[in-house]
Scaffold this motif. Structure first.
Motif, PDB file in Angstrom:
ATOM      1  N   ILE A 186       6.738  13.415   6.267  1.00 52.72           N
ATOM      2  CA  ILE A 186       6.951  13.508   4.812  1.00 52.72           C
ATOM      3  C   ILE A 186       5.656  13.101   4.056  1.00 52.72           C
ATOM      4  O   ILE A 186       4.915  12.450   4.791  1.00 52.72           O
ATOM      5  N   ASP A 187       5.724  13.887   3.104  1.00 53.40           N
ATOM      6  CA  ASP A 187       4.458  13.242   2.083  1.00 53.40           C
ATOM      7  C   ASP A 187       4.700  12.047   1.424  1.00 53.40           C
ATOM      8  O   ASP A 187       5.758  11.964   1.158  1.00 53.40           O
ATOM      9  N   THR A 188       3.557  11.129   1.429  1.00 53.99           N
ATOM     10  CA  THR A 188       3.763   9.871   0.823  1.00 53.99           C
ATOM     11  C   THR A 188       2.421   9.511   0.011  1.00 53.99           C
ATOM     12  O   THR A 188       1.272   9.588   0.695  1.00 53.99           O
ATOM     13  N   LYS A 189       2.502   9.072  -0.997  1.00 46.77           N
ATOM     14  CA  LYS A 189       1.309   8.527  -1.806  1.00 46.77           C
ATOM     15  C   LYS A 189       0.612   7.208  -1.225  1.00 46.77           C
ATOM     16  O   LYS A 189       1.440   6.437  -0.744  1.00 46.77           O
ATOM     17  N   VAL A 190      -0.529   6.870  -0.912  1.00 48.27           N
ATOM     18  CA  VAL A 190      -1.145   5.729  -0.411  1.00 48.27           C
ATOM     19  C   VAL A 190      -2.012   5.269  -1.298  1.00 48.27           C
ATOM     20  O   VAL A 190      -3.090   5.887  -1.857  1.00 48.27           O
ATOM     21  N   ILE A 191      -1.787   4.247  -1.906  1.00 47.47           N
ATOM     22  CA  ILE A 191      -2.691   3.469  -2.845  1.00 47.47           C
ATOM     23  C   ILE A 191      -3.615   2.361  -2.296  1.00 47.47           C
ATOM     24  O   ILE A 191      -2.967   1.432  -1.534  1.00 47.47           O
ATOM     25  N   TYR A 192      -4.964   2.269  -2.576  1.00 46.79           N
ATOM     26  CA  TYR A 192      -5.702   1.141  -1.971  1.00 46.79           C
ATOM     27  C   TYR A 192      -5.994   0.181  -3.054  1.00 46.79           C
ATOM     28  O   TYR A 192      -6.839   0.575  -3.894  1.00 46.79           O
ATOM     29  N   PRO A 193      -4.958  -0.936  -3.350  1.00 48.08           N
ATOM     30  CA  PRO A 193      -5.615  -1.873  -4.401  1.00 48.08           C
ATOM     31  C   PRO A 193      -7.015  -2.433  -4.506  1.00 48.08           C
ATOM     32  O   PRO A 193      -7.555  -2.697  -3.431  1.00 48.08           O
ATOM     33  N   GLU A 194      -7.400  -2.344  -5.739  1.00 51.11           N
ATOM     34  CA  GLU A 194      -8.990  -2.982  -5.791  1.00 51.11           C
ATOM     35  C   GLU A 194      -8.971  -4.473  -5.162  1.00 51.11           C
ATOM     36  O   GLU A 194      -9.923  -4.791  -4.496  1.00 51.11           O
TER      37      GLU A 194
ATOM     38  N   GLN B 155       0.956  -1.195  -0.075  1.00 51.14           N
ATOM     39  CA  GLN B 155      -0.032   0.065  -0.062  1.00 51.14           C
ATOM     40  C   GLN B 155       0.992   1.283  -0.040  1.00 51.14           C
ATOM     41  O   GLN B 155       0.429   2.379  -0.576  1.00 51.14           O
ATOM     42  N   HIS B 156       2.092   1.241   0.760  1.00 52.71           N
ATOM     43  CA  HIS B 156       2.965   2.370   0.614  1.00 52.71           C
ATOM     44  C   HIS B 156       3.655   2.746  -0.662  1.00 52.71           C
ATOM     45  O   HIS B 156       4.079   1.593  -1.193  1.00 52.71           O
ATOM     46  N   ASP B 157       3.904   3.617  -0.851  1.00 48.87           N
ATOM     47  CA  ASP B 157       4.650   4.177  -2.100  1.00 48.87           C
ATOM     48  C   ASP B 157       6.102   4.580  -1.560  1.00 48.87           C
ATOM     49  O   ASP B 157       6.551   5.314  -0.817  1.00 48.87           O
ATOM     50  N   LEU B 158       6.856   3.303  -1.937  1.00 50.50           N
ATOM     51  CA  LEU B 158       8.129   3.213  -1.655  1.00 50.50           C
ATOM     52  C   LEU B 158       9.264   4.283  -2.467  1.00 50.50           C
ATOM     53  O   LEU B 158      10.407   4.461  -1.840  1.00 50.50           O
ATOM     54  N   ASP B 159       8.365   5.269  -3.323  1.00 54.41           N
ATOM     55  CA  ASP B 159       9.369   6.294  -3.821  1.00 54.41           C
ATOM     56  C   ASP B 159       9.781   7.417  -2.734  1.00 54.41           C
ATOM     57  O   ASP B 159      10.482   8.190  -2.868  1.00 54.41           O
ATOM     58  N   ALA B 160       8.877   7.421  -1.776  1.00 52.02           N
ATOM     59  CA  ALA B 160       8.973   8.340  -0.455  1.00 52.02           C
ATOM     60  C   ALA B 160      10.151   7.655   0.301  1.00 52.02           C
ATOM     61  O   ALA B 160      10.357   8.509   1.381  1.00 52.02           O
TER      62      ALA B 160
END
Length: 571
Positions: free
Chosen positions: A198-206, A95-100
Motif C-alpha cells: 500500500i502507498d504510504t508517505k514517509v517523512i524525514y524530520p529535520e 517517520q511513518h504516516d499513520l494515515d495509511a
C-alpha cells in the motif's frame, strides 16, 4: 480460517521522546502494543518504563543493542508467546504516516497469510543518498526473487502474519541490523508468502535521529545480497514456476477485461531515470549500451505482458511482409524489439539533455522546413509512437524561430514533467496538458497557431476518455482503430498539417537518425454533409503513411498493446 488478532510492534533505540506520541496516535485502534527496548540509554528507558504502565502496553527489554532486526525478531517472539495473529511494525521515530494505517490493517485482515508492506511516497525531506541507495537495493531484490513482485524491500511499515514469519525465522539466520527488512521479505517470498503493498508517505524530520552506520551497515547489506544471490541459484526452478503462475493469473485478469493503453503503468521510476542518466553521464554511451543489454535481458524474462504484445506484433509484421514480399531486418525477435525500445529511451535522454543536434540527423523534406521557417507559419504535426518523435527538439534547437508545443494528456503529464525535471531542469519543452480535446483546448491551440507556433499530437492511440470515438482503417493487413480527435482538431485549427517520423539508422556506429518531414494536408477539411467520408479518408492516408514507415523500421514500433482492438472488445 485465521482470526485477526493483531498487535502493534515498536522497536525502539534511543527514540524515547517520540514514543509517547506514537502510542497516543495508536490508541484509537485499541490493539495491544509491544515495545522492544533495544538497549537504549537511561533517558529512553525511563520514558519506556512510564509507557509500560499504560493499559495493553508491553515493554520487552534487551540487555544490549541487537540492532533493528534483532529488536523486531524479539517482538515477533513476544507476539507469538501472547498468541497474536499479526504484528504491525511501526517505527518509534514518527517517520511513518499513520494515515495509511487503516488501509494496512484492512489489507492484513483481508489477506491474513500475506505480508502487507508500505510502499514509500517521499516528500522533499528524503536524503537523496538514501533514495538512490534504495533503488540499487530494489534491483538486487528483483534479481534475488526473479520477480518484480517486491516493490519496496526497505520500508519498515508492515503487517506480518506471525505464524509464517516465525516459521521462516526458525529455519534461517537473518541479519539483525539494517539488513533485516530486506532479507526477511526476500526469504518470506522464497517460502511462498505473498507480499502486498500500500502507498504510504514517509517523512524525514529535520531533527530525526538515524542509526544507520554508513560503513558497517553497507558492508552488512552487501554481504546479505551476496548470500541471497547464491541462495537464489538453487531456487531458480521454483521461483520461475511461481513467476509463471503469477503471470498466468495476470494474463487471465487481462483477458477478462482488456486494459486501455493509458491505464497500463510503465515499469520504471524517476529515480531509475536519474540512475540511468548518471551511468550515461559518467561512462558514456558505450557503457550504457552494454548495461542496457543486461537490463533488457532481465526485462525480457520478467515482462511477460510486453513480451507477448511484442511477439504478437512481430507475428503480424511477418505475415504482412510475406504477403507483400518485403524483407525484414535480422535478427527479428521480441528481445531485439525490446532492446530497440531501450536504445530509443537512451536517444530520448540524450535529446532531452541537449546532446543531439542536426548533425545527428538526415532530414528528408528540409525544403518544407525552410519554407515554414521563412513564412513563420503555424502548423499541426501528426506524430506517432513509431521511432523517436522527440527528435523534433533537435530541429527546434537549430531552427531558433520554431517553437514546439506538445499535447500531453493530464493522466501522464505529471509523471512526464517529473522525468523531464530530473533529466534537464532547464528544459524548454512546452507541454499543453489536456484531459479531453474540447473547445477550450481548441481555442488555446488556435492562439498558438496564430503566433506561428507548432502543435504536435500523436495520431495512433485511441482517446483516454472516449475510446469508442475511433475510425477503423487497415494497418499491416488488419483493421485497426485510430482516434478521431487529432484529425478533427486539425480541421478546427484550419492550419497546414504535416507528418513527422524519426527513425534511428541501425547501420551507423554513432547515433544517427532519419527524420521524415512531409506535408499531409494544406488544410484538413471535414464538410458537414460528408464528414464521415472525409474523416475516413484522412485516417486512411495517415494509416497508410504510418504503415509505410513502420515497415522501414518495424523494431522501432513502441505500442506495446494490442493495436488492432479496443480495450473492451475482441474485434
Amino acid at each position: 480460517m485465521t482470526t485477526f488478532h493483531p498487535c502493534f510492534l515498536i522497536p525502539c533505540y534511543n527514540h524515547g521522546t517520540t514514543v509517547p506520541a506514537v502510542i497516543d496516535a495508536l490508541a484509537e485502534y485499541d490493539y495491544p502494543v509491544i515495545i522492544v527496548d533495544d538497549g537504549s540509554n537511561l533517558e529512553t528507558k525511563a520514558i519506556l518504563a512510564e509507557q509500560a504502565l499504560r493499559a495493553h502496553v508491553t515493554v520487552v527489554t534487551l540487555a544490549t543493542n541487537k540492532g533493528k532486526g534483532g529488536a523486531v525478531i524479539a517482538g515477533f517472539e513476544e507476539a507469538f508467546r501472547q498468541s497474536f495473529s499479526h504484528a504491525i511494525q511501526i517505527d518509534a521515530d514518527g517517520q511513518h504516516d499513520l494515515d495509511a494505517l487503516p488501509k494496512l490493517i484492512d489489507e492484513a485482515d483481508s489477506y491474513p497469510t500475506s505480508v502487507i508492506s508500505g510502499c514509500p511516497v517521499y516528500d522533499e525531506s528524503v536524503p537523496k543518498s538514501r533514495l538512490y541507495g534504495r533503488y540499487v537495493t530494489h534491483v538486487w531484490v528483483w534479481i534475488e526473487t526473479l520477480s518484480m513482485a517486491i516493490k519496496d524491500s526497505m520500508c519498515g511499515f508492515r503487517a506480518y502474519p506471525i505464524g509464517p514469519t516465525i516459521k521462516v525465522l526458525s529455519r534461517n539466520t537473518i541479519g539483525q541490523r539494517m539488513d533485516f527488512d530486506t532479507e526477511i521479505l526476500v526469504r518470506m517470498y522464497w517460502d511462498g508468502c505473498d507480499i502486498r503493498f500500500i502507498d504510504t508517505k514517509v517523512i524525514y524530520p529535520e531533527d530525526g535521529v538515524s542509526h544507520f552506520d554508513v560503513l558497517w551497515d553497507n558492508i552488512k547489506i552487501s554481504a546479505m545480497h551476496t548470500r541471497l544471490f547464491f541462495g537464489m541459484l538453487p531456487r531458480i526452478p521454483r521461483l520461475l514456476k511461481r513467476r509463471q503462475q503469477q503471470q498466468s493469473s495476470q494474463q487471465d485478469q487481462n483477458s477478462a477485461a482488456n486494459i486501455h493503453w493509458s491505464k497500463q503503468k510503465e515499469r520504471g521510476t524517476v529515480v531509475g531515470i536519474k540512475l540511468l542518466m548518471s551511468v550515461y553521464s559518467l561512462f558514456g554511451r558505450r557503457v550504457f549500451a552494454a548495461l542496457l543489454k543486461l537490463v533488457i535481458g532481465y526485462y525480457y524474462l520478467t515482462g511477460a505482458r510486453a513480451r507477448k504484445e511484442s511477439e504478437d506484433f512481430l507475428a503480424q509484421v511477418n505475415q504482412y511482409a510475406a504477403e507483400k514480399g518485403i524483407s525484414l531486418p535480422t535478427p527479428f525477435n521480441s528481445y531485439q524489439h525490446l532492446l530497440s525500445f531501450g536504445h530509443t529511451m537512451l536517444d530520448k535522454l540524450a535529446g532531452w539533455r541537449g546532446d543531439l543536434s542536426t548533425q545527428n540527423i538526415t532530414l528528408h523534406g528540409s525544403e518544407h522546413l525552410d519554407e515554414l521557417t521563412e513564412s513563420k507559419q503555424g502548423i499541426v504535426i501528426l506524430g506517432s509512437h513509431l521511432g523517436n518523435l522527440e527528435l523534433c527538439r533537435a530541429l527546434s534547437r537549430d531552427y531558433k524561430s520554431i517553437k514546439i508545443n506538445a499535447l500531453v494528456f493530464t493522466e501522464h503529464a505529471e509523471r512526464f514533467n517529473s522525468v523531464m525535471k530530473a533529466v534537464n531542469p532547464d528544459s524548454d519543452l512546452n507541454l499543453i496538458q489536456v484531459s479531453a480535446l474540447g473547445p477550450d483546448t481548441a481555442i488555446l491551440l488556435q492562439q498558438k497557431i496564430e503566433q506561428g507556433e507548432w502543435v504536435v499530437i500523436v495520431g495512433d492511440r485511441t482517446s483516454t476518455t472516449k475510446e469508442q470515438r475511433s475510425i477503423w482503417s487497415n494497418f499491416l493487413g488488419k483493421p485497426a482503430p485510430f482516434p478521431q480527435g487529432p484529425f478533427m482538431l486539425a480541421s478546427v485549427l484550419k492550419a497546414p498539417v504535416y507528418l513527422l517520423f524519426g527513425l534511428r539508422d541501425e547501420q551507423q556506429a554513432t547515433p544517427h537518425f532519419d527524420v521524415y518531414f512531409e506535408p499531409f494536408s494544406k488544410q484538413l477539411t471535414l464538410p458537414r454533409k460528408h464528414r464521415t467520408e472525409a474523416l475516413q479518408a484522412a485516417v486512411d492516408r495517415y494509416a497508410e503513411r504510418l504503415e509505410h514507415y513502420t515497415m522501414k523500421a518495424p523494431l522501432q514500433w513502441y505500442n506495446f498493446f494490442n493495436f488492432w482492438q479496443l480495450s473492451d472488445k475482441k474485434d
